[in-house]
Scaffold this active site. Sequence first.
Site, PDB file in Angstrom:
ATOM      1  N   ASP A  77       0.826  -1.220   0.000  1.00  0.00           N
ATOM      2  CA  ASP A  77       0.000   0.000   0.000  1.00  0.00           C
ATOM      3  C   ASP A  77       0.853   1.261   0.000  1.00  0.00           C
ATOM      4  O   ASP A  77       2.015   1.243   0.394  1.00  0.00           O
ATOM      5  CB  ASP A  77      -0.909   0.017   1.235  1.00  0.00           C
ATOM      6  CG  ASP A  77      -0.106  -0.031   2.521  1.00  0.00           C
ATOM      7  OD1 ASP A  77       0.859  -0.830   2.588  1.00  0.00           O
ATOM      8  OD2 ASP A  77      -0.415   0.722   3.452  1.00  0.00           O
ATOM      9  N   GLU A  78       0.233   2.328  -0.449  1.00  0.00           N
ATOM     10  CA  GLU A  78       0.761   3.683  -0.309  1.00  0.00           C
ATOM     11  C   GLU A  78       2.221   3.835  -0.725  1.00  0.00           C
ATOM     12  O   GLU A  78       3.036   4.350   0.035  1.00  0.00           O
ATOM     13  CB  GLU A  78       0.621   4.143   1.152  1.00  0.00           C
ATOM     14  CG  GLU A  78      -0.811   4.267   1.611  1.00  0.00           C
ATOM     15  CD  GLU A  78      -0.912   4.896   2.990  1.00  0.00           C
ATOM     16  OE1 GLU A  78      -1.614   5.916   3.115  1.00  0.00           O
ATOM     17  OE2 GLU A  78      -0.296   4.370   3.943  1.00  0.00           O
ATOM     18  N   VAL A  79       2.531   3.392  -1.928  1.00  0.00           N
ATOM     19  CA  VAL A  79       3.902   3.558  -2.398  1.00  0.00           C
ATOM     20  C   VAL A  79       4.037   4.910  -3.077  1.00  0.00           C
ATOM     21  O   VAL A  79       3.327   5.206  -4.032  1.00  0.00           O
ATOM     22  CB  VAL A  79       4.277   2.424  -3.376  1.00  0.00           C
ATOM     23  CG1 VAL A  79       5.730   2.568  -3.811  1.00  0.00           C
ATOM     24  CG2 VAL A  79       4.027   1.075  -2.733  1.00  0.00           C
TER      25      VAL A  79
END
Lengths: 533, 533
Positions: B326-328
């Site tokens: 997630d959330e790269v």
Amino acid sequence: MAHSSSLPLTFLLILVCHIVEQVNGVWPLPQQRDVSADRYILSPKSFSFTYEKDSAAQSGCFILDAAFKRYFSIIFPDFNDGPALRRYHVWLEPEPFIVSVSVKTRGCDGYPDEDSDESYNLSVSEGQAVLTSVSVWGALRGLESLSQLVYQDDDDAYFINKTEIVDFPRFAFRGLLLDTSRHYLPLHAILKTLDAMAYSKFNVFHWHIVDDPSFPYQSRTFPDLSNKGAFHPFTHIYTQSDVMRVIEHARMRGIRVVPEFDSPGHTQSWGRGQPDLLTPCYKGSTPSGSFGPVNPILDTTYKFMEHLFKEVKSVFPDSYVHIGGDEVSFSCWQSNPDVRTFMENMGFGKDFTKLESFYMESIMNMTAALNKTSIVWQDVFDYHERIPQDTVLEIWKGTTEKYYAEMSRMTKAGHRVLLSAPWYINHISYGQDWRDSYAVRPQNFSGTEEQKKLVIGGEVAMWGEYVDATNLNPRLWPRACAAAERLWSNEEKTLDADLAFPRLEEFRCKLLRRGIQAEPLFVGHCKHEYNDL
Amino acid sequence: MAHSSSLPLTFLLILVCHIVEQVNGVWPLPQQRDVSADRYILSPKSFSFTYEKDSAAQSGCFILDAAFKRYFSIIFPDFNDGPALRRYHVWLEPEPFIVSVSVKTRGCDGYPDEDSDESYNLSVSEGQAVLTSVSVWGALRGLESLSQLVYQDDDDAYFINKTEIVDFPRFAFRGLLLDTSRHYLPLHAILKTLDAMAYSKFNVFHWHIVDDPSFPYQSRTFPDLSNKGAFHPFTHIYTQSDVMRVIEHARMRGIRVVPEFDSPGHTQSWGRGQPDLLTPCYKGSTPSGSFGPVNPILDTTYKFMEHLFKEVKSVFPDSYVHIGGDEVSFSCWQSNPDVRTFMENMGFGKDFTKLESFYMESIMNMTAALNKTSIVWQDVFDYHERIPQDTVLEIWKGTTEKYYAEMSRMTKAGHRVLLSAPWYINHISYGQDWRDSYAVRPQNFSGTEEQKKLVIGGEVAMWGEYVDATNLNPRLWPRACAAAERLWSNEEKTLDADLAFPRLEEFRCKLLRRGIQAEPLFVGHCKHEYNDL
């Protein structure tokens, strides 16, 4: 710590002599503080408290002797752990460090009041700290600051930096409200709250002791009030002995206990143990079986209240008493034909605010006759312009704009005010909501300098709808600390919450170390985490 | 209780024979339950657990023997208090009450998995309760329900009503996430959470064990990860032994432990102990000194991850592993000239989602080679249509409308999904926010029946930005119970939060009684309050 016990002496000495950049902050921020990078190593073995020769308080001063005992353990939290300390003792012969306390006036067995002088000066230099104050209450505040100046390095050695502090509170009344009616709070939860209040220099515990849901105060005069009005007549009450313990625990920390017996509304639980106290509500021409506010038309009501407040006076030494007066619903009074007749006879017409004012005036006269200063919620002022001048008005409603307007009106009318509206911290939200509390500026309403001076302080309120002993501490701390600093410190020096943040984080770790279950402000850790099994 | 110890026998017998209207609820609500007003008095003296003759599990069954021990104390919380019980023993010779357990399949030393059968039948009649299940896991769920059926009257006597329960979970995956990176949670806080999870029939502990702020997992293969990446290398870590204890504690309660090693983002703390793992960010043509996500262009990265996941497989017995995704943030990758060259060589153009997909695919291949089912956060699906079919997708973003749309898309693509977005209960608000969790309807997105079946369950998430051991328990409990019921019970029978409220209030008091610091839902009290000194 396992990895340091084998350090050679030379390395240890290097550590000891290394000057750390960050020295410990004090919360709330003192009025003036000069800190030097010079620091002194402290050891419990050679640390002592003493009284200056010219001090009015001397050995045997109950309040300060007890504080010395408390603060010794707070300053040296590892003292009973042993090994870490012995390590130093082998290697370093510590220099004596003497905290020398001088108090100008007596009062070693006194009770704090609105005129208590809490100012103090603290000067830390090589081998000593000199703490001077006018009163023992100021000395307590100075001891708290002193305790926060002491820190431990990575090797658990204790240090204090050369420091000069001149300090005094911005406001005389820095309160915290607990509500023990919506949920019962066990005695130890109240005592622990008082401990934490002292760490933040709060000085008034506003005990909202009874309300609609329950009446836990065990009255000498009217035992049925708790027998029938408490959640349980044995397990969910405060006995006289419990109340004494709270008052004494508070007094030893320079904290006043202001009880609130809120009426005529918020009294459903009173009615269970005191027949005919509440107004019978009517449906049409017959009683509905439910009850409204205190019945303001009966002589028996006023006799009861007089007895109750006489007891309150004898139990609670504080010169203030909170008599409530908020959120009175008129619908039940309106439904009752006897009340309506009374209204006519009194010439109140259909204006029930006049009936409420009539009632509150009677209560205020009672407390005045008992030499108590009354605090009332703002509703009483809103309905009633002729409030006795020395009654303190507490603001609990509205946005900033609204409470500023209220403060202007109240102070213009010459009343002293307490601000609580922006500090209802039972209201929670996600994230760093302490910043909202911190941003409050209690004197920024429009008014003269004289008017501003009538703001005697403020109160953090932790109402109990959703709070009991399971979540009280982490909701209170460190969130309440924001208001504590606003009420104690110079506003101009504490406007920036970002600057305050690291100091508050550090203070929160101190609270943990002292056994207060203070929740985290953000991602991170404390060296000593909360670890209560 | 002081006032009842002097009751005469005749009065006591009247109390015993009095049928109380309200019998104890079970949380989460069983699928089918018939309760009679007939009730039986229980006594610890004559109460026992036994195995049916035809049961596949017999005495010596580790998991159930341990559960009998646990539930005996839960069912009779006063057992060690003595006096109250002895009172009954003098007066009443209790009839034996035997809980007879029959399990169809072996597995007394097994580990729960996605196919575990948690169904059970429970029949309580005079002198006995018959509990039958397919597996030991179902028996554990039945014992929990049984324990909730037992209640005490005002005189502290124990009762159970004649009851028939047929029960099974709606969803196989009922998870709870703890985040031990943003704040460290001491081992006992995790163990206590597992206890409370079992009370609510949660069956998956999603251990978000590491993240940007800290790496508390002490790796056998890469000890520097925690040596340098934990908040403290000795006090703020989970040793292999700690991890074993968590897994074993969970297993004994039928709870799976799914660890999450989230990458390529959320890995700042990894970089401290594993040089060259993270992407060096650039400012212009020179490295800025800061680091971004895991470096996806180096062979060494994949070798490291392979070693790490091999270790994870050997430590965590669960067939699932959460690999994050997630959330790269792409800005650091974008700044790095080597990454840009790699992108060109791979033909990714300027589309960094392709690079992320490339990386995640490699990790999914690794875990697949280790026979682990991967769970990934929804981002991986959003960027990447070619996800292996057995990968489970976890939804964490958006409003109801958005996550319904996402669920439609994912299940249309044939993926199994886990819903977590509406159950991020680290987000708090004032009042009864459990009602929002309770209102969630995980299968109400548009899709075929086949698609709905791909919803394998959901997870309550307690992210750690503002949570550590000081406030974990009151934030989790009873708020997490709302999702627990939604995930276990029949939705049609549990749509009305007002109907659920008294049952949840009662369950919350049970949690308190079992030592879980569960916060109040509203004004009121429990007979046994939280009273931890």
